[in-house]
Design an enzyme around this catalytic site. Structure first.
Site, PDB file in Angstrom:
ATOM      1  N   SER A 702       3.646 -25.739 -54.620  1.00 62.85           N
ATOM      2  CA  SER A 702       3.397 -27.033 -53.970  1.00 62.85           C
ATOM      3  C   SER A 702       3.983 -28.231 -54.715  1.00 62.85           C
ATOM      4  O   SER A 702       3.852 -29.358 -54.257  1.00 62.85           O
ATOM      5  CB  SER A 702       1.896 -27.232 -53.742  1.00 62.85           C
ATOM      6  OG  SER A 702       1.200 -27.171 -54.957  1.00 62.85           O
ATOM      7  N   LYS A 744      -6.810 -31.819 -52.389  1.00 57.63           N
ATOM      8  CA  LYS A 744      -5.740 -32.696 -52.901  1.00 57.63           C
ATOM      9  C   LYS A 744      -5.973 -34.149 -52.486  1.00 57.63           C
ATOM     10  O   LYS A 744      -5.730 -35.067 -53.271  1.00 57.63           O
ATOM     11  CB  LYS A 744      -4.389 -32.193 -52.414  1.00 57.63           C
ATOM     12  CG  LYS A 744      -3.973 -30.886 -53.103  1.00 57.63           C
ATOM     13  CD  LYS A 744      -2.723 -30.292 -52.523  1.00 57.63           C
ATOM     14  CE  LYS A 744      -2.345 -28.995 -53.269  1.00 57.63           C
ATOM     15  NZ  LYS A 744      -1.171 -28.350 -52.697  1.00 57.63           N
TER      16      LYS A 744
END
Length: 793
Positions: A702, A744
């Site tokens: 990511s 996140k």
């Protein structure tokens, strides 16, 4: 007194009348000597001797050949008489006449009559057969004094006290009285000494004392010691006998009672009572046909076995387990959605999406009329309330709850039971849970399912497949029972911190519900409503004894408990409450106010500090997911020198992240001019990329677009705006989706970043995130890196 004694006595007393002596009564002055090692003999005794034939035959033969058949017996200091030498003989012994010698099995049995004391005058033969000259020591014949009479009475009275304590003394006394009267104090004292179990040295001392009064004094002391010893032994014997008699009496009475009860049909023996108990339990159960047949076989076998045999114990335990399992017993579900919502809201703050999923699951059960056949898997960081949600589900349904941790289980017998052939065998955890909850449809919580182990004992994760699969667990087979048991009505709830370590076939059977971390605002409400009141109650403090305002709680959450769950927050509140408990005992008045400026006094320096705003060309903020929740990840890229072209990575990166960096580097060199960077920058630049913190392992795809952006910022020598991003990059510049979007976003909010770039394919994940988490965030979606570029500078 014998004629020989009288003759010897007259030699010393000229005034005494002269008496004639028969030839065989005159004792010889030269006799054979026999050593004894155990104890000395006294005049007046008749003693049987047992001796080794091989060693003492010559001596006894020599004695038998003499006319007088006399023998001197003397105590020796050696361990055995066979080892004795002339130096070890005591000075005084006893002259004995041999009456009978009998040899049998290598031993000589000799009967001797002890006549008179003698003293060794000199050796004639110092090796066996021993021979010596002796001087006789006659007994005193004068009329006894009043002192002697008094001592004689004392000795007789002590012997009388001894008689009831040891029956052997009676026989010895009868033999003494047959030969001597009680008015013979010399022989009486010798006889009394011989009765005792005194040491050989004490008895030899009596033998060597010739005057009557000192001898009797010594004998009386030995007799009294013997009396004390005999009394102590009698007391011990009586105590033991009393205990034994009591136990025997109780045993006989119990056996008689059993026999009487059996005759009257009132009671049964242990085996019959056990079998009747099992049959009584079976009446309340609905066993399967197979189980019923097995139980009848085992009951029949139990009726034939002896109660003391190991097989009986094994069969009894097996039947005990079968009859304690709730065959066909179910608790009634409370299928009320409003009640379930109330229970979930009471126990947990926030987690709206999780509660909704659980209520949906319950609603389906309400329509069907039963809740079965599903496995819920709650996944999330530590401390977010996974285990307590499992308990709340049981409360909402009105079912029994059983929790066990499968973390670290390495033996599949823990799941499926041990076979009955092993000592200490028992069923697996699931049947134990069913027995404990006493219903066939409890809620069973399997904690830490991602930490299940495998070893040479087997693979427990694979064993769980049969238990958890609704298609298979209708007839789950436990190795101990060796019978099919229906687990299909059980509601299984599993918890895990991450999905990676759960085997795919197991994960496929579960309904996954993700629990993300709490944002600061949720933690604030949880601390106010649940954690602080609970800590005060545990410490025994009144609810109004501590005051903490919202500002203080916010400072506590930001500085000391910034992780995803609320476990650390509860620990810190506990620490504050404990310090306040001490202050109250020291006399401080309530309520005690905890303010944000005195948190340091209670908790020390802040654990979490504001993340340092790294800035400048080549520095980008990425977003990462960890098992503890979301985190921001600063990525730094610098040109270290221009001597050579190259690329270096540090910061404990995993294989996938290293590959992402390689892709980012390759992709950017190919498109440098297109993105406004000078292509010649990379020709002679050695670039170093570092991902703090260096001590924390990091992996995953990511950070792809973050790495490209960091390298681009360095190449253009232009800092990036305050923006965070996440997304996987490909060599063609496509931005692929990533996981953990909610965590996140929470991490970005915590770090104060309001603008975020996410992959286009994660738009649906973003829309599922609760409104209060999305509120105030500006989110851009990118499907290619070209969509990211305009947002950077």
């Amino acid at each position: 007194m014998s004629d020989a004694e009288a003759l010897n006595h007259d030699e010393d007393n000229d005034d005494a009348p002269i008496q004639l002596a028969r030839a065989n009564d005159v004792l010889p002055t030269e006799i054979h000597i026999l050593p004894v090692a155990s104890r000395p003999f006294f005049p007046g005794q008749a003693v049987p001797l047992m001796m080794d034939a091989a060693h003492w035959s010559p001596t006894m033969r020599a004695v038998a050949e003499t006319e007088h058949k006399m023998l001197g017996v003397i105590l020796v200091d050696s361990e055995t008489s066979e080892e004795a030498n002339s130096a070890q003989f005591r000075a005084i012994g006893t002259a004995c006449r041999v009456h009978r010698i009998h040899q049998q099995d290598g031993h000589l049995q000799v009967l001797v009559e002890c006549l008179q004391r003698f003293r060794l005058a000199g050796w004639l033969a110092e090796t066996a057969p021993f021979r010596a000259r002796v001087t006789y020591l006659p007994e005193p014949v004068s009329a006894p004094s009043s002192d002697v009479k008094a001592y004689a009475m004392a000795v007789i009275n002590t012997i009388k006290e001894l008689l009831p304590l040891n029956p052997l003394y009676v026989e010895e006394l009868r033999m003494f009285l047959d030969r001597f009267g009680p008015d013979d104090p010399s022989h009486l004292s010798d006889f009394a000494a011989s009765l005792t179990t005194s040491t050989k040295d004490q008895l030899q001392e009596v033998l060597e004392i010739l005057p009557l009064l000192p001898r009797m004094e010594k004998v009386l002391v030995l007799l009294n010691n013997e009396l004390e010893l005999a009394r102590a032994q009698q007391k011990i014997r009586r105590t033991v006998e009393d205990k034994m008699q009591k136990q025997q009496r109780e045993f006989f009475l119990r056996e008689q009672l059993k026999a009487i009860q059996k005759e009257l049909g009132i009671a049964k023996d242990d085996r019959t009572a056990e079998i009747d108990k099992f049959r009584l339990r079976l009446k309340e159960l609905t066993l399967t046909e197979q189980a019923q047949k097995r139980v009848e076989e085992e009951l029949e076998k139990m009726g034939m076995l002896e109660t003391g045999s190991p097989e009986y114990a094994v069969t009894r335990n097996y039947l005990d387990w079968i009859t304690l399992l709730p065959w066909g017993k179910h608790s009634k579900d409370k299928l009320d959605l409003k009640r379930a919502r109330r229970v979930l809201d009471h126990d947990h703050y926030g987690l709206e999406d999780v509660k909704l999923r659980i209520l949906e699951f319950l609603a389906v059960g309400i329509h069907k009329g039963e809740i079965a056949g599903s496995i819920i898997l709650l996944v999330g960081p530590p401390g977010v309330g996974k285990t307590s949600i499992g308990r709340s589900i049981a409360d909402a349904l009105g079912r029994r709850f059983y929790r066990f941790s499968v973390g670290g289980i390495r033996d599949e017998a823990e799941i499926k039971g041990h076979r009955r052939t092993y000592i200490g065998a028992m069923p697996g955890k699931f049947l134990q849970a069913i027995k404990e909850t006493e219903t066939s449809n409890p809620v069973i919580l399997l904690d830490e399912i991602d930490k299940i182990g495998a070893s040479y004992h087997g693979d427990p994760a694979s064993a769980l497949l049969e238990v958890l699969d609704p298609e298979q667990n209708v007839d789950f087979l436990d190795h101990y029972l060796d019978l099919r048991f229906d687990l299909s009505k059980v509601l299984f709830v599993c918890t895990a911190n991450q999905l990676d370590s759960i085997p795919a076939p197991l994960l496929d059977r579960m309904e996954v519900i993700q629990l993300s971390g709490y944002i600061a605002e949720e933690k604030l409400q949880i601390a106010k409503k649940y954690l602080l009141p609970r800590q005060l109650e545990r410490a025994g403090l009144a609810k109004d004894s501590v005051k903490m305002d919202t500002k203080t709680l916010r400072a506590l959450i930001d500085g000391y408990a910034r992780d995803a769950g609320v476990r650390r927050l509860e620990k810190q509140l506990g620490k504050i409450v404990r310090k306040i408990a001490v202050q109250l005992l020291e006399g401080k008045l309530t309520p005690i106010r905890v303010r944000d400026d005195n948190l340091k006094f209670y908790l020390g320096g802040a654990v979490f500090r504001d993340e340092r705003k790294l800035s400048g060309p080549g520095v980008i903020t990425g977003l990462a997911w960890t098992a503890m929740g979301g985190a921001t990840l600063s990525i730094e890229a610098v040109r270290t020198h221009s001597f050579t072209r190259g690329f270096k990575l540090t910061g404990q990166l995993g294989e996938v992240m290293k590959e992402s960096a390689e892709i980012a580097y390759g992709y950017l060199i190919g498109h440098a001019q297109e993105f406004g960077a000078n292509p010649s920058f990379f020709e002679n630049a050695f670039i170093h990329v570092h991902v703090p913190a260096g001590a924390t392992p990091k992996d995953g795809p990511s950070a792809g677009i973050t790495l490209v952006s960091a390298l681009l910022s360095l190449a253009r020598n232009q800092p990036v705006r305050r923006i965070a991003m996440t997304g996987e990059i490909t060599l063609t510049g496509e931005v692929f989706p990533v996981g953990g979007i909610r965590e996140k976003l929470i991490a970005a909010r915590r770090a104060g970043i309001k603008e975020i770039i996410l992959p286009e394919d994660n738009r649906s994940d973003f829309e599922e995130v609760p409104e209060h988490v999305r509120k105030g965030l500006k989110v851009h979606f990118a499907s290619r890196y070209n969509d990211v570029l305009p947002l950077l500078f």
